[in-house]
Design an enzyme around this catalytic site. Structure first.
Site, PDB file in Angstrom:
ATOM      1  N   ASP A 240       7.496  -0.127   9.363  1.00 63.11           N
ATOM      2  CA  ASP A 240       7.626   1.293   9.175  1.00 63.11           C
ATOM      3  C   ASP A 240       7.124   2.147  10.591  1.00 63.11           C
ATOM      4  O   ASP A 240       7.090   3.125  10.365  1.00 63.11           O
ATOM      5  CB  ASP A 240       6.975   1.881   7.945  1.00 63.11           C
TER       6      ASP A 240
ATOM      7  N   ASP B 234      -1.276  -6.381   2.736  1.00 60.53           N
ATOM      8  CA  ASP B 234      -1.495  -5.367   3.708  1.00 60.53           C
ATOM      9  C   ASP B 234      -1.843  -5.773   5.117  1.00 60.53           C
ATOM     10  O   ASP B 234      -2.048  -7.081   5.158  1.00 60.53           O
ATOM     11  CB  ASP B 234      -2.642  -4.187   3.301  1.00 60.53           C
TER      12      ASP B 234
ATOM     13  N   ASP C  50      -4.164  -5.744   7.311  1.00 58.78           N
ATOM     14  CA  ASP C  50      -5.264  -6.278   7.532  1.00 58.78           C
ATOM     15  C   ASP C  50      -5.658  -7.097   6.983  1.00 58.78           C
ATOM     16  O   ASP C  50      -6.860  -7.794   7.082  1.00 58.78           O
ATOM     17  CB  ASP C  50      -6.491  -4.865   7.634  1.00 58.78           C
TER      18      ASP C  50
ATOM     19  N   ASP D 226       0.779   0.561  -6.412  1.00 61.67           N
ATOM     20  CA  ASP D 226       0.665  -0.679  -7.263  1.00 61.67           C
ATOM     21  C   ASP D 226       0.070  -0.535  -8.555  1.00 61.67           C
ATOM     22  O   ASP D 226       0.437  -1.346  -9.399  1.00 61.67           O
ATOM     23  CB  ASP D 226      -0.634  -1.321  -6.297  1.00 61.67           C
TER      24      ASP D 226
END
Length: 595
Positions: free
Chosen positions: A202, A261, A263, A355
Site C-alpha cells: 500500500d 507484518d 517487520d 485482527d
C-alpha cells in the site's frame, strides 16, 4: 485661562451625599483618588483633572449601587454553593475511593486467575514433554514432509501431502524492513508448488514501490511463487489490504493463510510447526505464535515494552488458549484457516482492531484458537515514543469501539457457551482492558494526589499498598530475569501510559474523531542506526507533551506537600511517578527516529 477657571469653579460646586462620601472614602483607602479629594487638594492637582474625575465618580457610584443591590443575592448564591460543595465533596471522594477499592479487587482477581491458569497449563505441558515420544520436543528435527504426511493420513505422495499455504505480507512505505520480511517468508521450509508469498504493498512512495517490486522479482527468479499486489488507494487500511489480497483466484485456492507484518521474520520451520496443528483439528481456526524482539535492548523504552509484551504472551494468551480456546489475535505471526475467515465475514475496517474483530466473530461461530508459545517469530518494537503512543492508541481505542459494537452480538451468540461469553465480556474486555486502565490511571494519578485535600477520608492500607504490590509482582512473572531491576520504573511507566490508554478508550467508546485513526507504526530496520532529527517547526509539538507534564507537576507538588506536611508515605510513590511523567512529557525515553 478663563476656561480653566470655569472648569475649576464647576468642580468646586459639586456636592456629595453622606452615602457618596462613604464610598469615596472606600476608594481613597484603596489608593484611588476621587474628584472631591482632587478638588479639595487645591493647587496640587489640575482643575481639569478634577472635573474629569468627578464624571468618573458619578459612573462608579452608579455601578457600586447596582453591586450593592445585588450583593446579598450573590453572597447567598456563593454561600449556598460553598455549603453544597462542603456537603458533597467528602461523600463524592469517599465514593471514588470505594469505586477504586472495587476495581482494585477486580484487577487483582483477574491477575490471580490468569496467572493460575497459565501456571497450570505450563505445568501440564512440561509433564507431557517428559513422556518419551510425546510433545513437540520429540518431533524436532523430523522432516516436515514426514510430519505433514502423518497428519494427512499417510500414503506418501510427496508434496501432495502438503496443503496450499498463502503467506500475506501487508506493508506501507516499509523501506527499512521490506527485504527482511520478504526474504524470511521466501525461506520458509515448504514445497515451492504448495506455497504462495503475497506482498500487499500500500506504499504511497513510488521509489519504495519499485524497490519492493524488484525484491519480489528477485525471489521469483529463485523459484519462489511471489505475487506483488498494489492498490490504487488505502481504503480500509490493513483490513482493506488483506481483503483485497484474498479476492485473487490463486488466494482462494489456498487452505491456510499465514500473515506477517512487514517487520516480522519467521524461522524457516514456522509452517512445519504450525500447519500440522490445523490439519489435526478441523475445528481449529487459528494458530497464534509468540513474538520475540530484535531490538529489546536498544533503549529503556523498548526494554519496558518487552516486559509488558512478555506478560501478555506468557500469561494472557496462554491462559485464554488453555481456558476456552479463545484469545485476541495479535495481527501477525499467526496462521488462519481460510474457511474460518470467510465464514466469519472476512476482514472488517470498522475499528482499528481488525485482527481482534475477526477473531471475535470467528469465536462466536464456534471456531477455536490455540496459542503456541514455543514457536517464536522475530519482530521489532517501536523505539520512539511517538511511534509507541500511536500504536497504543490503536490498541486501546480499537478494542473499546469493538466491544461497544459487538456487546449484544456476544450475548446473543448461540454457538458459544455461557462460560465463554462471560470470559469474553468480563475478563477479556471489561476487567483486562477497561477497568484495569481506568483504575491504574485514576487511582494512582488522580485519587491519591487529591487525597491531600481530604485528610478526613481514609484509604485502606490494603488498597494503597498491598493490592498494587501484589498486582505488580503478578505482572512481573513473565518478564526476563535481566529486566528484574527495572520493575519499579516499569510500573511507573505503565501507570503513566494508562493516561494515554484511558483517553483512547473514551475515544473508542464514544466514537470520537480519532476513533478510526490509523497510523502505521514506524520501523527502523537496522537496529542502532538512528538519527535524531526533529524539524524546528515541529520541535515543540513533537518533543513536549502537555498532559504528561501537567500530571507530572501535579504529582510533584502533591508529593512535596505530603513529604513536608503529610502523615503518610504517599510521596514515596508520587515523586518517582512524577519523574516518569516528566520523562515521557519531555520525551526522554526512546529515540527520535528520522522521518
Amino acid at each position: 485661562m478663563e476656561m480653566w477657571l470655569e472648569i475649576g469653579e464647576i468642580a468646586q460646586t459639586i456636592t456629595f451625599s453622606e452615602e457618596e462620601d462613604q464610598l469615596i472614602w472606600k476608594y481613597e483607602s484603596k489608593g484611588f483618588y476621587s474628584s472631591k479629594s482632587l478638588a479639595n487638594a487645591g493647587g496640587e492637582h489640575h482643575q481639569a483633572a478634577a472635573l474629569l474625575a468627578s464624571a468618573g465618580d458619578a459612573f462608579a457610584l452608579e455601578v457600586n449601587r447596582l453591586l450593592v443591590s445585588l450583593s446579598p443575592v450573590v453572597d447567598s448564591v456563593l454561600e449556598q454553593l460553598l455549603r453544597a460543595w462542603s456537603f458533597l465533596a467528602v461523600p463524592l471522594f469517599t465514593g471514588a475511593v470505594t469505586l477504586c477499592m472495587a476495581m482494585s479487587v477486580m484487577v487483582l482477581a483477574e491477575k490471580v486467575f490468569l496467572g493460575t491458569v497459565s501456571a497450570a497449563a505450563n505445568l501440564f505441558r512440561s509433564r507431557r514433554r517428559r513422556r518419551p515420544g510425546k510433545g513437540r520436543s520429540a518431533r524436532r528435527g523430523v522432516d516436515p514432509a514426514v510430519l505433514l504426511d502423518e497428519e494427512a493420513g499417510g500414503g506418501g505422495g510427496g508434496s501432495a501431502a502438503f496443503p496450499m499455504v498463502l503467506v500475506q505480507i501487508p506493508m506501507y512505505n516499509e523501506r527499512e524492513v521490506y527485504q527482511l520480511s520478504i526474504g524470511a517468508a521466501c525461506r520458509l521450509t515448504w514445497p515451492a508448488d504448495r506455497l504462495i508469498v503475497q506482498v500487499l504493498d500500500d506504499s504511497t512512495d513510488d521509489t519504495i514501490k519499485e524497490l519492493v517490486r524488484a525484491e519480489c522479482e528477485r525471489w521469483a527468479s529463485c523459484g519462489v511463487d511471489v505475487r506483488y499486489e498494489a492498490r490504487n488507494d488505502r481504503a480500509g487500511y490493513k483490513a482493506g489490504n488483506l481483503t483485497e489480497g484474498m479476492r485473487h483466484g490463486y488466494a482462494r485456492s489456498c487452505e491456510f493463510v499465514a500473515i506477517f507484518d512487514a517487520d516480522f521474520q519467521p524461522a524457516p520451520e514456522f509452517l512445519a510447526d504450525t500447519v500440522p496443528l490445523l490439519l489435526r483439528d478441523p475445528r481449529l481456526a487459528l494458530v497464534q505464535t509468540r513474538w520475540e524482539f530484535v531490538n529489546a535492548d536498544e533503549c529503556l523504552l523498548t526494554r519496558m515494552q518487552e516486559m509488558s509484551m512478555d506478560y501478555h504472551f506468557k500469561v494472557e494468551q496462554q491462559a485464554g488458549s488453555s481456558l476456552c480456546s479463545f484469545f485476541g489475535y495479535n495481527g501477525s505471526a499467526g496462521v488462519w484457516r481460510r474457511q474460518a475467515i470467510e465464514e466469519s465475514g472476512g476482514w472488517d475496517d470498522r475499528t482499528t482492531a481488525e485482527d481482534m474483530d475477526l477473531a471475535l466473530r470467528a469465536a462466536l461461530l464456534g471456531w477455536e484458537f490455540v496459542y503456541v508459545g514455543a514457536v517464536k517469530v522475530r519482530s521489532e518494537l517501536p523505539s520512539s515514543l511517538k511511534a509507541y503512543r500511536s500504536q497504543q492508541h490503536r490498541w486501546s481505542c480499537g478494542p473499546a469501539l469493538l466491544f461497544k459494537k459487538m456487546f449484544w452480538e456476544i450475548l446473543a451468540a448461540k454457538e458459544v457457551s455461557i462460560w465463554k461469553k462471560f470470559y469474553i465480556v468480563y475478563d477479556f474486555f471489561v476487567a483486562r482492558r477497561i477497568v484495569s486502565t481506568f483504575f491504574t490511571f485514576f487511582f494512582f494519578s488522580v485519587l491519591l494526589p487529591a487525597k491531600l485535600l481530604f485528610p478526613q477520608v481514609a484509604i485502606p492500607t490494603w488498597e494503597m499498598i498491598y493490592i498494587p504490590t501484589v498486582t505488580t509482582l503478578l505482572n512481573s512473572v513473565g518478564i526476563p530475569q535481566r529486566s528484574l531491576h527495572l520493575v519499579v520504573p516499569w510500573m511507573t511507566f505503565e501507570n503513566a501510559m494508562a493516561l494515554h490508554g484511558f483517553k483512547a478508550i473514551l475515544i473508542g467508546l464514544f466514537e470520537a474523531g480519532r476513533a478510526n485513526e490509523w497510523i502505521v507504526t514506524h520501523k527502523s530496520g537496522n537496529v542502532g542506526q538512528k538519527v535524531k532529527s526533529v524539524t524546528p517547526g515541529d520541535y515543540l509539538k513533537q518533543r513536549f507533551h502537555g498532559m504528561e507534564l501537567l500530571m507530572g507537576a501535579l504529582l510533584l507538588v502533591s508529593g512535596c506537600y505530603d513529604f513536608l506536611y503529610g502523615h503518610g508515605y504517599f510521596y514515596l510513590f508520587a515523586l518517582p511517578q512524577s519523574i516518569m511523567y516528566f520523562m515521557i512529557g519531555f520525551e526522554i525515553l526512546g529515540v527520535s527516529a528520522c522521518s
